[in-house]
Design an enzyme around this catalytic site. Sequence first.
Site, PDB file in Angstrom:
ATOM      1  N   ASP A 241       0.845  -1.200   0.000  1.00 12.33           N
ATOM      2  CA  ASP A 241       0.000   0.000   0.000  1.00 12.33           C
ATOM      3  C   ASP A 241       0.883   1.254   0.000  1.00 12.33           C
ATOM      4  O   ASP A 241       0.618   2.224  -0.707  1.00 12.33           O
ATOM      5  CB  ASP A 241      -0.900   0.006   1.243  1.00 12.33           C
ATOM      6  N   HIS A 269      -4.695  -3.389   6.460  1.00 13.62           N
ATOM      7  CA  HIS A 269      -4.471  -3.612   5.017  1.00 13.62           C
ATOM      8  C   HIS A 269      -5.826  -3.998   4.426  1.00 13.62           C
ATOM      9  O   HIS A 269      -6.130  -5.167   4.201  1.00 13.62           O
ATOM     10  CB  HIS A 269      -3.441  -4.716   4.810  1.00 13.62           C
TER      11      HIS A 269
HETATM   12  P1  NAD Z   1      -1.879 -18.403  -4.294  1.00 16.40           P
HETATM   13  O1  NAD Z   1      -3.205 -19.043  -4.159  1.00 16.40           O
HETATM   14  O2  NAD Z   1      -1.274 -18.276  -5.635  1.00 16.40           O
HETATM   15  O3  NAD Z   1      -0.820 -19.168  -3.373  1.00 16.40           O
HETATM   16  C1  NAD Z   1      -1.077 -19.450  -2.035  1.00 16.40           C
HETATM   17  C2  NAD Z   1      -0.364 -20.744  -1.722  1.00 16.40           C
HETATM   18  O4  NAD Z   1      -0.484 -20.979  -0.328  1.00 16.40           O
HETATM   19  C3  NAD Z   1      -0.987 -21.954  -2.442  1.00 16.40           C
HETATM   20  O5  NAD Z   1       0.015 -22.624  -3.181  1.00 16.40           O
HETATM   21  C4  NAD Z   1      -1.526 -22.804  -1.303  1.00 16.40           C
HETATM   22  O6  NAD Z   1      -1.397 -24.200  -1.561  1.00 16.40           O
HETATM   23  C5  NAD Z   1      -0.626 -22.372  -0.159  1.00 16.40           C
HETATM   24  N1  NAD Z   1      -1.165 -22.626   1.168  1.00 16.40           N
HETATM   25  C6  NAD Z   1      -2.439 -22.555   1.578  1.00 16.40           C
HETATM   26  N2  NAD Z   1      -2.503 -22.924   2.875  1.00 16.40           N
HETATM   27  C7  NAD Z   1      -1.266 -23.208   3.281  1.00 16.40           C
HETATM   28  C8  NAD Z   1      -0.702 -23.636   4.512  1.00 16.40           C
HETATM   29  N3  NAD Z   1      -1.440 -23.865   5.583  1.00 16.40           N
HETATM   30  N4  NAD Z   1       0.638 -23.836   4.564  1.00 16.40           N
HETATM   31  C9  NAD Z   1       1.407 -23.628   3.485  1.00 16.40           C
HETATM   32  N5  NAD Z   1       0.936 -23.233   2.292  1.00 16.40           N
HETATM   33  C10 NAD Z   1      -0.387 -23.010   2.190  1.00 16.40           C
HETATM   34  O7  NAD Z   1      -1.981 -16.957  -3.561  1.00 16.40           O
HETATM   35  P2  NAD Z   1      -0.974 -15.747  -3.658  1.00 16.40           P
HETATM   36  O8  NAD Z   1      -1.378 -14.891  -4.799  1.00 16.40           O
HETATM   37  O9  NAD Z   1       0.411 -16.239  -3.545  1.00 16.40           O
HETATM   38  O10 NAD Z   1      -1.404 -14.950  -2.332  1.00 16.40           O
HETATM   39  C11 NAD Z   1      -1.160 -15.485  -1.051  1.00 16.40           C
HETATM   40  C12 NAD Z   1      -1.812 -14.603  -0.001  1.00 16.40           C
HETATM   41  O11 NAD Z   1      -1.218 -13.312   0.018  1.00 16.40           O
HETATM   42  C13 NAD Z   1      -3.301 -14.385  -0.206  1.00 16.40           C
HETATM   43  O12 NAD Z   1      -3.967 -14.457   1.035  1.00 16.40           O
HETATM   44  C14 NAD Z   1      -3.373 -12.962  -0.742  1.00 16.40           C
HETATM   45  O13 NAD Z   1      -4.610 -12.358  -0.515  1.00 16.40           O
HETATM   46  C15 NAD Z   1      -2.272 -12.328   0.053  1.00 16.40           C
HETATM   47  N6  NAD Z   1      -1.737 -11.056  -0.470  1.00 16.40           N
HETATM   48  C16 NAD Z   1      -1.414 -10.099   0.438  1.00 16.40           C
HETATM   49  C17 NAD Z   1      -0.891  -8.899   0.026  1.00 16.40           C
HETATM   50  C18 NAD Z   1      -0.538  -7.817   1.015  1.00 16.40           C
HETATM   51  O14 NAD Z   1      -0.274  -6.687   0.582  1.00 16.40           O
HETATM   52  N7  NAD Z   1      -0.509  -8.069   2.316  1.00 16.40           N
HETATM   53  C19 NAD Z   1      -0.683  -8.670  -1.342  1.00 16.40           C
HETATM   54  C20 NAD Z   1      -1.014  -9.681  -2.255  1.00 16.40           C
HETATM   55  C21 NAD Z   1      -1.556 -10.881  -1.798  1.00 16.40           C
HETATM   56  C1  LMR Z   2      -3.426  -6.550  -2.530  1.00 14.59           C
HETATM   57  O1  LMR Z   2      -3.489  -5.527  -1.856  1.00 14.59           O
HETATM   58  O2  LMR Z   2      -3.174  -6.535  -3.759  1.00 14.59           O
HETATM   59  C2  LMR Z   2      -3.633  -7.883  -1.867  1.00 14.59           C
HETATM   60  O3  LMR Z   2      -3.983  -7.721  -0.534  1.00 14.59           O
HETATM   61  C3  LMR Z   2      -4.558  -8.744  -2.597  1.00 14.59           C
HETATM   62  C4  LMR Z   2      -5.985  -8.331  -2.436  1.00 14.59           C
HETATM   63  O4  LMR Z   2      -6.812  -9.174  -2.095  1.00 14.59           O
HETATM   64  O5  LMR Z   2      -6.292  -7.160  -2.676  1.00 14.59           O
END
Ligand code: NAD
Ligand code: LMR
Length: 431
Positions: A241, A269
């Site tokens: 962000d 967030h």
């Molecule tokens: P994705 O679905 O591509 O990958 C997530 C992975 O986590 C999958 O491979 C899944 O098998 C694995 N997983 C699920 N439960 C698990 C566990 N208990 N132990 C180990 N692995 C596990 O998702 P992504 O795009 O990589 O996003 C991951 C997370 O990050 C999501 O919750 C998304 O919303 C979040 N995210 C946060 C931000 C932020 O700014 N904070 C930004 C982008 C995404």
């Molecule tokens: C983001 O900010 O891009 C991530 O937290 C993914 C989402 O769900 O918005």
Amino acid sequence: MSAIKRVAQIASSTAGKKLTLQEIGAQLDSSFRPKNAIQRMLLGKETPEDFKGINIKDPRVLSRYLSEAAIQGPDFLIVNSVELQPATITVTGAAGAIAYSLLFRLASGEMLGKNQPINLRLLERTEAMQALQGVVMELQDGAFPLLKNIVVTDDADEAFKDADYTFLVGAKPRSKGQERGDMLKENAAIFKEQGRSIDRVAKSSVLSVVVGNPANTNAMIASYNAPNTPRTSFTAMTRLDHDRALAQISKKVNCQVEDIDRFAIWGNHSSTQYPDLSHATIRGKWAWDLIKDEDWIYNKFIPRVQQRGAEIINARGKSSAASAADAALRHMRDWVLGSNKWVSMGVCSEGWYGITRGVWTSVPVQCFGDGKFGVIRDIPMSKESASRINKSIDELLQEKSMVKDLLPNQTLRGVEVDVDKVYNKKWFGLL
Ligand code: NAD
Ligand code: LMR
């Protein structure tokens, strides 16, 4: 061997004799083996021979020497003074989209620098182990000199064993139309287990960044379940962000991103976060004055940063991944190596600005390196800012009440946890 251990070794090898710092320095110096003129100059051991035939009064020659020294200097001094042991980095959700960008950048040294070897410990769900094997093959094919060892597992204790740094990414992303908080039901339990495991088997100095959504509340759950690990060792990622906001500001004002300082993301967030421009400066001048467009600030900039995640999901059909990996890497890099600017991190509130203690809220911090950070304190807060922050803290408290069954230790080490919502509102005079 670390520099500190090397100094200790010098001190113990001359047991009985108390060495001055100067003597220890001289011994460290004598163990360096400079190979060329530049390296000798860096150590102050240049010889008349080194200057033979060189006209250092010629500015072009001097500048060539200075730039070579600037390039060689840090590498030469670090490589020669410190034999670095690999750092252990655990990444969860290692077969997922964010990890697919993050892992290769970790392996190439973008987080800890080009001299620091690393071991990777990768955690996935059992169902995703085959996909993870493919990622590991690609990591091997990259032949990264710094990457010493990879462990792949679906067992949390094995993944977090002796971890120095953990990226808690593994969690389900939201889909179109959902809020990040909607993921609480599906994801929260993951962080209870992983918090416990980190507490059991990671190094006591471990630093963890929670990326999986809803990141703030998940960081809180992990920390409450890790009573022996300092609460300041669990942070939630709001750096994406923060960086999104810097990009919007630099575009609006036509300045470099590095020109912007004292910007902050407050709160969750989520779409209630408060991207706060009220203290920001651009090349030392107050950003508000340079932007001169309150309509843009309130009706374009703030909503855009708040909604950027959803905007990306709508466009891409999937949530942000490469930019999230980049933000996670910068978050950890600054936390470990330090930053000279304000950055935003989700940390356990100790009551600053009247924010309810014991929830993980984004605040501006300065990172001092080695896992230490200080929250920027006592900056004046307008009523507008206060009420926006309060809205986001209220949301965090709602999320907290939804997961109360996952929070076994109601008193965090050193932080008295507030049980109601009154404290923060009273502070801001909103009651
Ligand atoms: P994705 O679905 O591509 O990958 C997530 C992975 O986590 C999958 O491979 C899944 O098998 C694995 N997983 C699920 N439960 C698990 C566990 N208990 N132990 C180990 N692995 C596990 O998702 P992504 O795009 O990589 O996003 C991951 C997370 O990050 C999501 O919750 C998304 O919303 C979040 N995210 C946060 C931000 C932020 O700014 N904070 C930004 C982008 C995404
Ligand atoms: C983001 O900010 O891009 C991530 O937290 C993914 C989402 O769900 O918005």
